[in-house]
Design an enzyme around this catalytic site. Sequence first.
Site, PDB file in Angstrom:
ATOM      1  N   GLU A 164       0.731  -1.249  -0.210  1.00 14.11           N
ATOM      2  CA  GLU A 164      -0.119  -0.131  -0.021  1.00 14.11           C
ATOM      3  C   GLU A 164       0.901   1.522  -0.124  1.00 14.11           C
ATOM      4  O   GLU A 164       0.726   2.040   1.012  1.00 14.11           O
ATOM      5  CB  GLU A 164      -0.901  -0.016   1.300  1.00 14.11           C
ATOM      6  CG  GLU A 164      -1.963  -1.066   1.116  1.00 14.11           C
ATOM      7  CD  GLU A 164      -3.148  -1.193   2.431  1.00 14.11           C
ATOM      8  OE1 GLU A 164      -2.956  -0.423   3.221  1.00 14.11           O
ATOM      9  OE2 GLU A 164      -4.218  -1.464   1.994  1.00 14.11           O
ATOM     10  N   GLU A 191      -6.543  -8.052  -0.446  1.00 10.25           N
ATOM     11  CA  GLU A 191      -6.825  -8.174   0.932  1.00 10.25           C
ATOM     12  C   GLU A 191      -8.272  -7.636   0.933  1.00 10.25           C
ATOM     13  O   GLU A 191      -8.879  -6.581   0.360  1.00 10.25           O
ATOM     14  CB  GLU A 191      -5.876  -6.854   1.684  1.00 10.25           C
ATOM     15  CG  GLU A 191      -4.463  -7.328   1.928  1.00 10.25           C
ATOM     16  CD  GLU A 191      -3.909  -6.178   2.736  1.00 10.25           C
ATOM     17  OE1 GLU A 191      -4.828  -5.430   3.567  1.00 10.25           O
ATOM     18  OE2 GLU A 191      -2.987  -6.015   2.848  1.00 10.25           O
TER      19      GLU A 191
HETATM   20  C1  GAL Z   1      -4.460  -2.993   5.213  1.00 10.78           C
HETATM   21  C2  GAL Z   1      -2.920  -3.529   5.170  1.00 10.78           C
HETATM   22  C3  GAL Z   1      -2.925  -4.251   6.229  1.00 10.78           C
HETATM   23  C4  GAL Z   1      -3.637  -4.171   7.140  1.00 10.78           C
HETATM   24  C5  GAL Z   1      -5.112  -4.062   6.780  1.00 10.78           C
HETATM   25  C6  GAL Z   1      -5.933  -3.953   8.137  1.00 10.78           C
HETATM   26  O1  GAL Z   1      -4.380  -1.590   4.602  1.00 10.78           O
HETATM   27  O2  GAL Z   1      -2.397  -3.389   3.774  1.00 10.78           O
HETATM   28  O3  GAL Z   1      -1.646  -4.692   6.240  1.00 10.78           O
HETATM   29  O4  GAL Z   1      -3.303  -3.326   8.092  1.00 10.78           O
HETATM   30  O5  GAL Z   1      -5.103  -2.970   6.176  1.00 10.78           O
HETATM   31  O6  GAL Z   1      -7.411  -3.661   7.589  1.00 10.78           O
END
Ligand code: GAL
Length: 683
Positions: A148, A324
């Site tokens: 990110e 994710e």
């Molecule tokens: C994302 C990030 C992850 C984790 C997740 C939590 O933005 O890439 O490492 O922090 O959020 O929601």
Amino acid sequence: MWDEPRLRFGGDWNPEQWPEQVWAEDVTLMRRARVNLVTVGVFAWSRLEPAPGRYDFGWLDRVLDLLADNGIRAALATPTASPPPWFSLAHPEALPVTDAGVRLHHGSRDTYCAAAPAYRAAASRIAGVLADRYAHHPALELWHVHNEYGTVCHCEHAATAFRAWLTARHGSLDALNAAWTTSFWSQHYSDWEQISTPRATQYLANPGQLLDFRRFWSDTLLAAYTEQRDLLRAANPAVPVTTNYVLADWVPVDHARWAAEVDLVAIDHYPSAVDGGAEEQTALAADLARGWARHGARARAAAGPPATARVPGDAAGSAWLLMESAPNLIYTAGRMHAKEPGRMARHSLAHVARGSRGAMYFQWRAPVGGAERFHSALVPHAGPDSRVFRETVELGGILDRIAETDGAAVEASVAIGWDAASGWALRHPGLPSQRIDHHGEVAAAHRALWRAGFGCDVVLPGDSVDGYALLVLPALYLASDAVAAWARGYVEGGGHLLVTWLSGVADEHARVRTGGYPGAFRDVLGVRVEEFHPLADGDEVPLGGGGTGRIWAEDVGLTGAEAVRAYAGGVLAGRPAVTRHRHGAGTAWYVSTRPDDETYRRLLMEAALAAGAAPTCPAAPAGVEAVRRRGAAGSWLFLLNHTDRAHRVPATGVELLTGAAVDTAVEVPAGGVAVVREAAPAR
Ligand code: GAL
Ligand code: ZN
């Protein structure tokens, strides 16, 4: 590999947080859930390089071997989103500085400056070492660079790099002074050295400078990415490389432009709405990802002879992955909300329906400590004897059963425009209303089309829009002359265009176009606006024919268009609110306020139907989302039931989750999903 239909399933796995006995259990559980891809190493820098130049790869060797032995592939990350303490202590000048000049300290993550040479060198070094060691590891399926990208900085390194970037962009100080309108408030620059990043200042900052600062950071972070990508690619050109996008318009990343540089667009998606808004946000996130990927593929094709794609896309070249998402909790203001049973699968399958090559999560196993100890996980603190893990196992089975849909194109008859720069510019101070936001306006139009059942592709201004019945441009605040010509050409050629308020008002430098709003689109829309009437929080203005307008209203003069809805109250009573203009062989609509959701739905449905667009599944009841995919082997209808009761939806073919033949209609369980391999080509 990526050219076979196979849906990816898994998530971030952090074995470095656990004793090795747990790894074996993890892999057993992964196999039970049919997990086939896990992201490893994302924040593992201090474990991989405990001291400068001293590496500890033993544990990662064992992790990757364990995965390979179990038929699970790895998205191997470079750990550069979280430099180790020793790095920050040795290179304090590589810690980020806020606009107020405060240098941040080590203690969280993302605490680095991508304009600092020491950081870039250290990041390249660890990426290069990982490339040499693992580029041919049998478990490796994807390189996951960083995590990110999004950190900005106002340090001296950044200021120097910003000046170099500005020189390349504007060519001369005269051009920069003109682009930034520095004649206002005595800001004229007579030497490049006088220019800095937009640091905290006394009152409103310069909008041209703010906009270029975003563009600069997008390019700088992209350079940090491509530097690593090139090292990884050199070590084994066959392995695709990507980085995961954070979806938010504060992020100084032009996702569409970056898409040309990744082999697979990867997004992280965490809806912020708890109610039905979460499903609508999910649909938009997926359509954005697909649109960025398609835009990137076209840009690559235009730039040179087509190299073989490392990840083949669908018919439109679009290849993307939900990298994710949260297995359970939705974050809302101040608390975490548990997803209802079935909702995790429905969210994931909504992404898959819209072209994601799989469903990935943050994270595999919930940690016992660390800042995100209460973030949800596929294996929660309760362990595998839990609802979430049982739903995980079930979803793994579903993804296997619908794997044949992987790679098929997503059907869409409406295109909706999205523009990073307009999003950035509409966050500037000094605008007529602080309640305007490009992403929010795109979301409102997308939501209206989603509720009306139309498949939607996201396009970037200037993209080919051949074949779409309707093009919607919500709050496209910045429009260059080229973008104005693009919209005009589409309408003159017979297209149907719908533009909403505050579009085309400014040029690519955020300078207002004179002669009447909406400057760039005045001629094609056949309207001329002299005055804005932004509305206060909670204010509504009634619209003729029912419904209300919110946020914004304006005094629309007709210069060729006809009024199709008028304001029905307030100072604008009787004045046009929505207009339509026959122009060339096409039609151009203008919407000068933000209609309430139901009015917007009806209005966009009217415009779409008039343009010849058809809903994906006209008989689908409200709350049942329908998406059609089409590939060489046929078509598939995804039906996602977001309501709490079962619905029967007309379809013919075979339902893939149950294997049942569908003669005339399929039953979609409450909160559930059906995927029908359609018997005959639909429509
Ligand atoms: C994302 C990030 C992850 C984790 C997740 C939590 O933005 O890439 O490492 O922090 O959020 O929601
Ligand atoms: Zn810096």
